[in-house]
Scaffold this motif. Structure first.
Motif, PDB file in Angstrom:
ATOM      1  N   UNK A 156       9.172 -14.404   9.546  1.00 57.15           N
ATOM      2  CA  UNK A 156       7.635 -13.998   9.511  1.00 57.15           C
ATOM      3  C   UNK A 156       7.589 -12.350   8.960  1.00 57.15           C
ATOM      4  N   UNK A 157       8.432 -11.813   9.824  1.00 54.76           N
ATOM      5  CA  UNK A 157       8.103 -10.171   9.747  1.00 54.76           C
ATOM      6  C   UNK A 157       8.552  -9.898   8.164  1.00 54.76           C
ATOM      7  N   UNK A 158       9.760 -10.465   7.794  1.00 53.28           N
ATOM      8  CA  UNK A 158      10.046 -10.133   6.421  1.00 53.28           C
ATOM      9  C   UNK A 158       9.068 -10.553   5.386  1.00 53.28           C
ATOM     10  N   UNK A 159       8.555 -11.660   5.591  1.00 51.54           N
ATOM     11  CA  UNK A 159       7.591 -12.246   4.550  1.00 51.54           C
ATOM     12  C   UNK A 159       6.202 -11.044   4.723  1.00 51.54           C
ATOM     13  N   UNK A 160       5.760 -10.645   5.726  1.00 50.36           N
ATOM     14  CA  UNK A 160       4.748  -9.925   5.922  1.00 50.36           C
ATOM     15  C   UNK A 160       5.012  -8.734   5.415  1.00 50.36           C
ATOM     16  N   UNK A 161       6.410  -8.020   5.476  1.00 52.06           N
ATOM     17  CA  UNK A 161       6.536  -6.653   4.914  1.00 52.06           C
ATOM     18  C   UNK A 161       6.579  -6.860   3.434  1.00 52.06           C
ATOM     19  N   UNK A 162       7.327  -7.930   2.858  1.00 53.41           N
ATOM     20  CA  UNK A 162       7.454  -8.182   1.373  1.00 53.41           C
ATOM     21  C   UNK A 162       5.919  -8.321   0.977  1.00 53.41           C
ATOM     22  N   UNK A 163       5.131  -9.205   1.421  1.00 52.52           N
ATOM     23  CA  UNK A 163       3.796  -9.344   0.793  1.00 52.52           C
ATOM     24  C   UNK A 163       2.707  -8.169   0.785  1.00 52.52           C
ATOM     25  N   UNK A 164       3.028  -7.640   1.822  1.00 55.28           N
ATOM     26  CA  UNK A 164       2.235  -6.368   1.705  1.00 55.28           C
ATOM     27  C   UNK A 164       2.808  -5.082   1.220  1.00 55.28           C
ATOM     28  N   UNK A 165       4.176  -4.779   1.428  1.00 56.34           N
ATOM     29  CA  UNK A 165       4.801  -3.959   1.111  1.00 56.34           C
ATOM     30  C   UNK A 165       4.929  -3.776  -0.546  1.00 56.34           C
ATOM     31  N   UNK A 166       5.526  -4.741  -1.119  1.00 57.55           N
ATOM     32  CA  UNK A 166       5.774  -4.666  -2.487  1.00 57.55           C
ATOM     33  C   UNK A 166       4.423  -4.259  -3.157  1.00 57.55           C
ATOM     34  N   UNK A 167       3.194  -5.036  -3.254  1.00 59.14           N
ATOM     35  CA  UNK A 167       2.195  -4.572  -4.001  1.00 59.14           C
ATOM     36  C   UNK A 167       1.859  -3.013  -3.668  1.00 59.14           C
ATOM     37  N   UNK A 168       1.929  -2.801  -2.434  1.00 57.82           N
ATOM     38  CA  UNK A 168       1.501  -1.555  -2.150  1.00 57.82           C
ATOM     39  C   UNK A 168       2.314  -0.393  -2.923  1.00 57.82           C
ATOM     40  N   UNK A 169       3.545  -0.554  -3.099  1.00 54.70           N
ATOM     41  CA  UNK A 169       4.756   0.410  -3.622  1.00 54.70           C
ATOM     42  C   UNK A 169       4.253   0.534  -4.993  1.00 54.70           C
ATOM     43  N   UNK A 170       4.078  -0.587  -5.600  1.00 53.14           N
ATOM     44  CA  UNK A 170       3.699  -0.680  -7.082  1.00 53.14           C
ATOM     45  C   UNK A 170       2.503  -0.038  -7.199  1.00 53.14           C
ATOM     46  N   UNK A 171       1.532  -0.167  -6.300  1.00 52.17           N
ATOM     47  CA  UNK A 171       0.185   0.360  -6.365  1.00 52.17           C
ATOM     48  C   UNK A 171       0.472   1.960  -6.409  1.00 52.17           C
ATOM     49  N   UNK A 172       1.079   2.325  -5.596  1.00 50.59           N
ATOM     50  CA  UNK A 172       0.967   3.873  -5.163  1.00 50.59           C
ATOM     51  C   UNK A 172       1.975   4.351  -6.576  1.00 50.59           C
ATOM     52  N   UNK A 173       3.014   3.556  -6.836  1.00 47.71           N
ATOM     53  CA  UNK A 173       3.756   4.105  -8.200  1.00 47.71           C
ATOM     54  C   UNK A 173       2.861   4.220  -9.181  1.00 47.71           C
ATOM     55  N   UNK A 174       2.148   3.423  -9.623  1.00 54.71           N
ATOM     56  CA  UNK A 174       1.325   3.503 -10.712  1.00 54.71           C
ATOM     57  C   UNK A 174       0.107   4.455 -10.477  1.00 54.71           C
TER      58      UNK A 174
END
Lengths: 436, 413
Positions: free
Chosen positions: B238-256
């Motif tokens: 549950x927690x890993x999934x949440x972190x992945x779904x929220x985190x990955x797009x967020x990182x890409x968003x900030x990087x770009x």
């Protein structure tokens, strides 16, 4: 995640709320948390966002208002010191069993406070109580009760002539003496009673309301309105949809393929489209389908539409009951040589209908609420009259719409809630009979 | 279900030589059924023949040509909310499509919102918190027992239409009078003004990251399940999934460099500009539909959870599952089987009830069809089109849900 009661057995063993001192320090921890949270939420609701033209810098200042803080402090201190009282244990177990639960309780309290103060403010403290026109109501932010008082007769009867309104009241009275004994399970002579309500009463009511016989002048349906139209549409819909629904339900379970297909097509077609389109069809297309030159009363069109619509839903409810009857009942009826009509009317339907009384009442409730849709095709039922009243120049005031809807909503609610309570009562009654 | 033995057939004559009389045929059940069905078909055909010939005669008298040719004609009326391109020189067919889209989008948003609200209230009704349970019960009893149309009128005429104008002008100074809502949205009598998302170049990568995260979660869940089956060691999916779904797009968003920005509604000289506006009609219909349907869904959810037998929960607890695990692994999957069929019919009801929007001026399909009918007199065609669309939506939804239901039911073994 909201805490779900899993099962009574899984809870802690039932507490006996004895006069035992509570030295629960959780209250001391919870109180400040509760204060801050309440303040934030209240401040947010009141100051930060919901003020017209609020700016962000103004919001910070109004974040804390302290009146909630003082209230909660008082409550907590009281609760803590009067901790040896039994109700406090109850409170703790049901409202403050955990931190999450306490937060939810506070949220609930804020919600109740907001709703009650809003409702009270609108309908009592800010309301207008006297006046002859909208002038009196315009400066106040609460309900405009003199409008309801002045329009009450219109809301009830529409434009039904003043001198003839006793006929409507008499009809209501007759309906009441027919229905009340029918609804109390213990009263005998149900068959005769039902014959009166569904066979004799409609004829009397028709002549009373429509008139056209010596002593009762004709009142055209275009003068009918308000609660009268709501009740007429609902009761005609209920009375007509019941036999139609039984026929369709039996048809759907018939051995004859063509009968089955015809029933299924009708039921699924009607249930697949909104009532409005059925009403539109009844009001726009019905005149087209009649031979040229024929005209059909507007109210009658709506009645046809509502009855057909309700019949399809009724059929599905009754079908549920038919399916619940064990096969042995059908076979036993066949075995003693009953024909189809006898088998259905004496063996199957009495049992099936009894099973689905709650479902039938729910269909009635839906139908009763749906009667408000007839205003879309130009009839003035209770909601239609209230709606029309919004544009009355004499009573023009900003709160009129809300006042009217609250009034109409309350009347609709009484009928629907009453019916749903009755349905629950019958359900309990039936299940206790089953257990015996 | 019925019995094959026919107690009515004539007994075999003693000699076995005499042929059965005609009367015995008539009294046979099969014969009667055939006669009855023939009569039914004749009656239905006669009924349709009568209404069609009457309708034809009536239409001739009114000089209305039947057929769908009118759909190509210029509509000439405006529609206040359009998701597809439309102007008043477009055709009637186009106008109908605009209405159709208005219905579909309203229903889609409504279904999502009402599901969230309905499930919340349904679960709240079962809360061990006495106050919350009672509050939810009161909500259900009040909202469910008032007509939907009345609720829509209340939202529209008594709430939204009484809101302040967007701005006031005192001594030439323009001042905002809208209600400011969280997130930069503004609410006034002209509607709900919400920030409008602006997709800058690179926004596609954020979406891509989201899709990648979802795929990753699926893979992870499978791996975790396999590992747990093999070794018995659980993995916090549950927690890993949440972190992945929220985190990955967020990182890409900030990087770009934040490719997604919002255009906020701001106060101009005469009106609000920028942002997206949701018409008050739309908001009122949506609020009415969401609150009303949620009261039904809440009851369904409650019945579903209560309907899972006590033994199941007790067994789960006996196995040492936590309260959350019991809920997630035992109660919810079984409750969903009870919940889904009535939930479907409520989604359908919401879609059908969206046709009430016409009563407060929301240009849904029914209202547009009504306008077309008023202008052209093509009553039969307009209503047929309407009914065809509603029936299609009904059949599609119930087809999908039947499929889904079948899949859920298979879990039962």
């Amino acid at each position: 995640m909201v805490d779900v009661t899993l099962a009574p057995t899984m809870r802690r063993p039932e507490k006996i709320y004895s006069a035992k001192a509570t030295t629960d320090t959780r209250l001391l921890v919870l109180a400040p948390v509760a204060m801050v949270l309440t303040e934030l939420v209240l401040g947010w609701l009141r100051g930060a966002y919901l003020t017209p033209g609020a700016t962000t810098d103004g919001a910070v200042r109004s974040m804390f208002s302290y009146d909630a803080t003082s209230l909660i402090t008082l409550g907590t201190v009281l609760a803590f010191f009067v901790g040896h009282l039994a109700p406090v244990n109850w409170l703790r177990d049901n409202l403050f069993s955990s931190v999450g639960n306490a937060v939810m309780t506070l949220f609930g309290l804020i919600l109740i406070y907001g709703m009650l103060s809003g409702l009270f403010g609108f309908s009592v403290s800010h309301a207008t109580w006297t006046g002859d026109n909208g002038e009196a109501c315009r400066p106040n932010s609460g309900a405009c009760w003199p409008m309801v008082h002045a329009k009450f007769a219109q809301f009830m009867y529409g434009r039904y002539p003043d001198g003839e309104r006793w006929r409507v009241n008499l009809t209501y009275f007759l309906a009441a003496i027919g229905l009340v004994p029918l609804m109390i399970p213990r009263v005998p002579y149900k068959l005769q009673n039902a014959i009166f309500v569904f066979g004799v009463f409609p004829i009397i009511a028709f002549f009373l309301l429509v008139g056209g016989v010596p002593g009762l002048p004709h009142v055209a349906t275009e003068y009918w309105g308000g609660l009268l139209v709501t009740l007429v549409v609902a009761s005609v819909g209920i009375t007509a949809s019941f036999p139609l629904g039984i026929m369709l339900a039996l048809g759907r379970r018939s051995r004859m393929p063509l009968v089955r297909w015809a029933s299924v097509t009708f039921i699924e077609f009607v249930r697949g489209v909104p009532l409005i389109t059925v009403l539109f069809m009844a009001s726009v297309m019905l005149p087209l389908f009649l031979p040229p030159g024929w005209n059909i009363d507007k109210l009658l069109r709506a009645l046809v539409g509502v009855a057909l619509f309700a019949a399809a839903y009724m059929a599905e409810t009754i079908r549920g009951g038919l399916q619940a009857i064990p096969r042995g009942q059908f076979e036993a009826a066949d075995a003693i040589g009953l024909n189809y009509r006898q088998k259905m009317s004496m063996i199957v339907l009495p049992q099936a209908l009894k099973l689905v009384i709650p479902g039938i009442v729910n269909t009635f409730i839906g139908l009763f609420k749906d009667t408000s849709l007839v205003l879309i095709i130009g009839l003035f039922d209770l909601l239609g009259i209230v709606q029309q009243n919004n544009t009355d120049q004499k009573w023009l005031a900003p709160t009129n719409a809300m006042t009217g809807y609250l009034f109409a909503g309350f009347i609709f609610w009484i009928f629907c809630f009453g019916m749903s309570r009755y349905s629950a009562f019958v359900e309990r009654n039936l299940s206790s009979n089953e257990k015996r | 279900m019925t019995i094959a033995t026919d107690h009515r057939s004539t007994p075999e004559p003693a000699g076995g030589t005499a042929r059965p009389s005609i009367a015995s045929y008539i009294y046979q059940r099969e014969t009667r059924e055939i006669i009855f069905q023939v009569v039914l078909v004749v009656a239905i055909v006669a009924f349709f023949y009568m209404i069609i010939s009457n309708a034809a005669a009536n239409l001739r008298a009114r000089n209305i040509a039947s057929g769908f040719g009118f759909l190509k004609n210029v509509a000439g009326f405006d529609i206040s909310q359009t998701w597809i391109e439309y102007s008043n020189v477009a055709s009637y067919g186009r106008a109908f499509m605009v209405g159709l889209w208005n219905t579909v989008i309203l229903s889609a948003i409504g279904i999502v919102a009402t599901t969230i609200l309905g499930f919340t209230i349904g679960i709240a009704r079962l809360s061990s918190n006495w106050l919350i349970a009672k509050l939810a019960a009161v909500y259900v009893e009040i909202v469910r027992n008032c007509p939907l149309l009345l609720q829509m009128f209340l939202w529209y005429f008594a709430v939204l239409k009484q809101l302040p104008e967007p701005l006031s002008r005192v001594d030439g100074v323009v001042k905002s009078t809208s209600y400011a809502l969280p997130g930069g949205a503004l609410l006034n009598t002209r509607g709900l003004f919400v920030p409008k998302p602006e997709w800058l170049p690179g926004a596609g990568y954020v979406l891509l990251a989201l899709i990648a995260a979802i795929v990753g979660v699926i893979v992870l869940a499978r791996w975790a399940k396999a590992r747990q089956l093999a070794t018995g060691q659980p993995f916090p999916v549950m927690w890993t999934a949440l972190a992945l779904v929220v985190g990955l797009p967020l990182i890409v968003y900030l990087l770009l460099g934040r490719p997604l920005q919002f255009e906020y509604p701001v106060l101009g000289r005469f009106n609000l500009s920028g942002g997206m506006v949701m018409l008050p009609e739309f908001v009122a219909v949506l609020l009415g539909l969401v609150f009303y349907t949620a009261s039904y869904i809440a009851e369904i959810v409650r019945a579903g959870i209560v309907g899972v037998s006590k033994g199941q929960k007790e067994a789960a607890m006996a196995m040492g599952l936590s309260k959350g695990q019991t809920l997630r692994l035992v109660v919810v999957p079984q409750a969903m089987r009870i919940i889904i069929p009535p939930l479907t019919s409520n989604y359908l009801n919401l879609t059908k009830n969206s046709s009430l929007g016409g009563a407060i001026g929301y240009p849904d399909m029914t209202q547009v069809a009504g306008t077309i009918n008023n202008q052209t007199g093509q009553a039969i065609e307009s209503i047929l089109m309407l009914m065809a669309v509603y029936l299609t939506i009904s059949l599609l939804t119930s087809g999908f849900m039947n499929w889904f239901n079948k899949r859920m039911a298979l879990v039962e073994r």
